[in-house]
Design an enzyme around this catalytic site. Structure first.
Site, PDB file in Angstrom:
ATOM      1  N   SER A   1      -9.755  -7.765 -11.128  1.00 28.21           N
ATOM      2  CA  SER A   1      -9.235  -8.038 -12.835  1.00 28.21           C
ATOM      3  C   SER A   1      -7.913  -8.351 -13.470  1.00 28.21           C
ATOM      4  CB  SER A   1      -8.896  -6.156 -12.896  1.00 28.21           C
ATOM      5  OG  SER A   1      -9.983  -6.024 -13.383  1.00 28.21           O
TER       6      SER A   1
ATOM      7  N   LYS B   1       0.215  -5.898 -18.811  1.00 28.21           N
ATOM      8  CA  LYS B   1      -0.254  -5.456 -19.657  1.00 28.21           C
ATOM      9  C   LYS B   1      -1.001  -3.631 -19.575  1.00 28.21           C
ATOM     10  CE  LYS B   1      -5.203  -4.415 -16.982  1.00 28.21           C
ATOM     11  NZ  LYS B   1      -5.697  -4.630 -15.621  1.00 28.21           N
TER      12      LYS B   1
ATOM     13  N   SER C   1     -10.042  -6.860 -16.023  1.00 31.49           N
ATOM     14  CA  SER C   1      -9.954  -6.217 -17.199  1.00 31.49           C
ATOM     15  C   SER C   1      -8.478  -6.716 -18.028  1.00 31.49           C
ATOM     16  CB  SER C   1      -9.367  -4.694 -17.041  1.00 31.49           C
ATOM     17  OG  SER C   1      -9.045  -4.980 -15.853  1.00 31.49           O
TER      18      SER C   1
HETATM   19  N1  GLN Z   1     -14.390  -5.043 -12.848  1.00 37.82           N
HETATM   20  C1  GLN Z   1     -13.526  -4.194 -12.114  1.00 37.82           C
HETATM   21  C2  GLN Z   1     -14.386  -2.411 -12.300  1.00 37.82           C
HETATM   22  O1  GLN Z   1     -14.217  -2.459 -13.446  1.00 37.82           O
HETATM   23  C3  GLN Z   1     -12.561  -4.383 -11.766  1.00 37.82           C
HETATM   24  C4  GLN Z   1     -11.781  -3.788 -12.658  1.00 37.82           C
HETATM   25  C5  GLN Z   1      -9.881  -3.535 -11.885  1.00 37.82           C
HETATM   26  O2  GLN Z   1     -10.341  -4.995 -11.085  1.00 37.82           O
HETATM   27  N2  GLN Z   1      -9.538  -3.112 -12.541  1.00 37.82           N
HETATM   28  O3  GLN Z   1     -14.036  -1.670 -12.230  1.00 37.82           O
END
Ligand code: GLN
Length: 515
Positions: free
Chosen positions: A198, A99, A174
């Site tokens: 994410s 990532k 994400s």
């Molecule tokens: N969707 C969640 C957020 O936007 C989780 C993001 C994540 O786990 N990095 O904060």
């Protein structure tokens, strides 16, 4: 030695870590063939009508590292030390997806943000150095929501990552880039990060396994911070074993991360055995009413959830509906805490120390404001503003402290639940993957995708999203197996039992979407 041709071979793309290591050790396949096969699949995809956009960049040394792995193997064969080599380097020659918020020395890292354009990581994150020591090869940098803020991988300066199962749908976020890469057989396994789902959410949308380990089990050193008390590196794979083997290599105390902890029973990860029939029959499983009866739970997701429950019952496990009203507040507590920590963490991007800079020559204050105004995207700005508002003196008592109180209560109630239960079972997400663009202008709708995932991060427990079935449009549905802190190995063994009986769930692309 095996043929190193560039021919696209789906069989090579589908090899599990265990299969590859066996064949590689026996001299039947090379790391170069495997790596070039991924490159061929990647290039072929880039030329397609609707490219996935999973990898942002393939590292230019990936093939030469694969050749080096092949050479190491050859020398060990000559010296009669193959067993020793494969014991020391259990991931020799295996390419993996990274990532874009994890530091790989000498490579670009941007968090898919304009503000980090041009930044080159000066050192390896601990997760990268440990994988490299085990012989694995960083294959390339993968797309993500900017600074890991999002649930669809649409908030990226590089454009969205498409879902390999249906390219008009989002991959989830994400960590959508590394997830789509693994689901489309462009890498063996992937590294993602979790703050609130994410890894599990894209795994669910793309039909593969995604693990959020117990907080601390994987070092955060070298990983760009979002919400530090929640952040965790996670793993993506097409089988539980493809997650288990890297987890065994990666876990353990790291001098550079004070929150790091070792993982018990990790020897078992070298060869993941399914749980015995007897142990399966003794499982006690909790189903939180708050998730089973949640408004907005898609009918097909509910159906797959029922089927998963039935599978556990058929093994003799006991399933109970439990009432945890505090879970209703998980998402509110999560966004208060995550955004407050994000506002503070992201203050380091000042145009002086990292990446891009906008300097009109009018002084430091302007440089700071201009760089941040031009560098951050709208979602990141929204969160910095909300986070700073929550932390402001006037409101910290009503917002931040309340968020923390709710978190403490979630931690307490969840750990009390695990005194009587082995597993919490619930869908990963209320819906399957949605269409590209559908929620991108509605942040609140987007936040609700995280309804079932954030309690795990708040409670610091491990949870695995398991590909459990399909909806009526053939889109994957993920179900979470969540356990007590440090029960990661046991969760993976339960998933192995599942995988043995549902072997095609992990290959949504190669088998043409068939169940
Ligand atoms: N969707 C969640 C957020 O936007 C989780 C993001 C994540 O786990 N990095 O904060």
């Amino acid at each position: 030695m095996a043929d190193n041709s560039l021919a696209v071979s789906l069989d090579l793309g589908k090899l599990t870590i265990q299969d590859f290591m066996r064949e590689f050790k026996a001299g039947k396949v090379s790391s170069k063939a495997l790596t070039e096969n991924f490159l061929a699949l990647y290039n072929q995809d880039r030329e397609s009508e609707l490219p996935l956009n999973a990898f942002l960049e393939i590292y230019d040394d990936a093939v030469s590292l694969a050749e080096k792995a092949d050479e190491e193997r050859r020398q060990a064969e000559v010296a009669g030390t193959l067993d020793k080599l494969f014991e020391e380097k259990p991931l020799l020659g295996i390419p993996f997806a990274v990532k874009d918020n994890i530091s790989v020395r000498g490579k670009h890292l941007t968090c898919s943000s304009k503000i980090l354009q041009g930044y080159v990581a000066p050192y390896d994150a601990t997760v990268i150095s440990r994988l490299k020591s085990a012989g694995a090869i960083p294959l390339g940098r993968c797309n993500m929501d900017e600074f890991a803020m999002g649930s669809s991988t649409e908030y990226s300066i590089y454009g969205p990552t498409r879902n390999p199962v249906d390219r008009n749908c989002v991959s989830g976020g994400s960590s959508g880039g590394s997830t789509a890469a693994v689901a489309a057989n462009q890498a063996v396994f992937g590294l993602g990060t979790e703050t609130g789902g994410s890894v599990r959410l894209p795994a669910s949308y793309c039909g593969i396994y995604g693990l959020k380990p117990t907080y601390g089990v994987l070092s955060r050193w070298g990983v760009v911070a979002y919400g530090s008390s929640l952040d965790q590196v996670g793993l993506l794979g097409r089988t539980p074993g493809d997650i288990g083997i890297p987890l065994g290599v990666l876990s353990g105390v790291d001098f550079y991360d004070d929150t790091s902890r070792d993982l018990p029973f990790k020897e078992e990860l070298k060869k993941l055995e399914p749980l015995s029939g007897e142990s399966m029959a003794s499982l006690r499983i909790a189903i939180p009413r708050q998730f089973a009866e949640a408004k907005g739970l898609n009918r097909d997701v509910a159906k797959v959830f029922e089927q998963t429950k039935d599978w556990f019952s058929s093994k003799g496990a006991v399933l109970d509906i439990v009432d945890l009203p505090v879970l209703d507040s998980a998402i509110a507590s999560y966004y208060v805490i995550a955004l407050s920590e994000a506002a503070s963490n992201l203050s380091r991007f000042d145009g002086v120390r990292y990446g891009a800079r906008v300097d009109n020559g009018t002084g430091y204050d302007d440089l700071y404001v201009d760089t941040r105004s031009a560098g951050f995207g709208p979602e990141v700005k929204r969160r910095i503003i909300i986070g700073n508002y929550v932390l402001s003196e006037q409101f910290s008592g009503t917002c931040y402290k309340k968020g923390m109180t709710v978190r403490a209560k979630i931690q307490e109630e969840v750990s009390r639940l695990f005194e009587n239960y082995d597993l919490i079972l619930c869908p990963t997400c209320p819906t399957t993957a949605f269409k590209l663009g559908q929620k991108v202008d509605d942040p609140l709708e987007m936040y609700l995708s995280d309804l079932f995932t954030t309690f795990v991060n708040l409670a610091r427990i491990p949870s695995l999203s398991v590909p459990a079935g399909r909806d009526s449009d053939n889109l994957p549905v993920g179900i979470q197996f969540a356990g007590a802190m440090f029960s990661d190995v046991r969760i993976l063994r339960i998933a192995q039992t599942w995988e043995n009986e549902h072997p095609y769930c992990g290959f949504p692309v190669c088998n043409g979407g068939a169940e």
